[in-house]
Motif scaffolding. Structure first.
Motif, PDB file in Angstrom:
ATOM      1  N   GLY A 100       0.798  -1.224   0.000  1.00  0.00           N
ATOM      2  CA  GLY A 100       0.000   0.000   0.000  1.00  0.00           C
ATOM      3  C   GLY A 100       0.827   1.267   0.000  1.00  0.00           C
ATOM      4  O   GLY A 100       0.280   2.354  -0.028  1.00  0.00           O
ATOM      5  N   ARG A 101       2.144   1.165   0.054  1.00  0.00           N
ATOM      6  CA  ARG A 101       2.986   2.350   0.080  1.00  0.00           C
ATOM      7  C   ARG A 101       2.747   3.189  -1.174  1.00  0.00           C
ATOM      8  O   ARG A 101       2.817   2.701  -2.279  1.00  0.00           O
ATOM      9  CB  ARG A 101       4.452   1.931   0.139  1.00  0.00           C
ATOM     10  N   PHE A 119      -0.130   4.584  -2.043  1.00  0.00           N
ATOM     11  CA  PHE A 119      -1.545   4.661  -2.360  1.00  0.00           C
ATOM     12  C   PHE A 119      -2.270   5.511  -1.325  1.00  0.00           C
ATOM     13  O   PHE A 119      -1.917   5.512  -0.153  1.00  0.00           O
ATOM     14  CB  PHE A 119      -2.193   3.274  -2.378  1.00  0.00           C
ATOM     15  N   ASN A 120      -3.334   6.196  -1.762  1.00  0.00           N
ATOM     16  CA  ASN A 120      -4.165   6.920  -0.797  1.00  0.00           C
ATOM     17  C   ASN A 120      -5.129   5.921  -0.148  1.00  0.00           C
ATOM     18  O   ASN A 120      -5.133   4.735  -0.465  1.00  0.00           O
ATOM     19  CB  ASN A 120      -4.881   8.103  -1.448  1.00  0.00           C
ATOM     20  N   SER A 121      -5.975   6.397   0.774  1.00  0.00           N
ATOM     21  CA  SER A 121      -6.835   5.487   1.551  1.00  0.00           C
ATOM     22  C   SER A 121      -7.812   4.711   0.670  1.00  0.00           C
ATOM     23  O   SER A 121      -8.105   3.546   0.943  1.00  0.00           O
ATOM     24  CB  SER A 121      -7.578   6.264   2.633  1.00  0.00           C
ATOM     25  N   LYS A 160      -5.805   1.940  -0.981  1.00  0.00           N
ATOM     26  CA  LYS A 160      -5.408   0.957   0.042  1.00  0.00           C
ATOM     27  C   LYS A 160      -6.582   0.052   0.408  1.00  0.00           C
ATOM     28  O   LYS A 160      -6.419  -1.154   0.578  1.00  0.00           O
ATOM     29  CB  LYS A 160      -4.889   1.661   1.291  1.00  0.00           C
ATOM     30  N   SER A 181      -6.969  -2.475  -2.226  1.00  0.00           N
ATOM     31  CA  SER A 181      -5.877  -3.453  -2.282  1.00  0.00           C
ATOM     32  C   SER A 181      -6.078  -4.645  -1.346  1.00  0.00           C
ATOM     33  O   SER A 181      -5.520  -5.708  -1.580  1.00  0.00           O
ATOM     34  CB  SER A 181      -4.545  -2.778  -1.976  1.00  0.00           C
TER      35      SER A 181
END
Length: 190
Positions: A3-4, A6-8, A11, A14
């Protein structure tokens, strides 16, 4: 590291057991007319750009992060590309032109969920073009190196303080370049 970048919203997508992921590729051979391609089944609009579905996109090689100061490379392979795309490599200077690759999560309608994540930013090393004259198409392979590749080039300029002082006296940009592999100990010493 999951998730590094990515915004919420991305995430959250994902962690689902089923999702759609698209590879978004930006190739800039002609600076006045960049090419945007995706491996998704239909065109994808993202960041005011339309990534055209490259139904013939065969592959994008894997990209691995490392901390050995190595230079990452990526290979793109496209088949059945139209004549206009081949002409880009014949009409323009393609060496050292930018290539960016993003990954993005898509909803059922093909809209990007959240933001995309840049997984590769580099420069074209070489294309390989194979023509199918009967079918009026071609297969193109593009190899690109990370934008950090310039630091390992030996010809021309060097990335060290002595060479920098020759051209820009007083500029200490590369003052500590020699220490790049030195172990750094954080905190107070006893």
């Amino acid at each position: 590291m999951a998730g590094r970048g990515f915004n919420s919203t991305a995430k959250a997508e994902s962690v689902k057991s089923f999702n759609s992921i698209a590879t978004l590729v930006e190739v800039v051979v002609d600076p006045s007319n960049p090419n945007y391609l995706t491996d998704f089944a239909r065109d994808v609009s993202h960041d005011s750009k339309t990534f055209v579905s490259a139904q013939g996109m065969l592959s994008v090689s894997s990209i691995a992060e490392n901390n050995s100061n190595g230079i990452e490379t990526v290979s793109l392979s496209l088949s059945a590309v139209p004549e206009e795309f081949v002409n880009l490599f014949l009409d323009f200077s393609y060496i050292d032109r930018p290539v960016k690759i993003h990954k993005a999560f898509l909803d059922a309608d093909g809209a990007v969920l959240g933001n995309s994540m840049l997984i590769f930013d580099g420069r074209i090393d070489k294309p390989v073009i194979k023509h199918d004259f009967d079918g009026q198409t071609a297969t193109i392979g593009i190899t690109a190196s990370s934008h950090w590749a310039n630091f390992e080039r030996k010809s021309g300029r060097f990335s060290n303080d002595a060479h920098q002082q020759t051209y820009f006296s007083g500029d200490d940009c590369f003052k500590f370049a020699i220490d790049y592999e030195k172990e750094i100990v954080w905190g107070q010493e006893d």
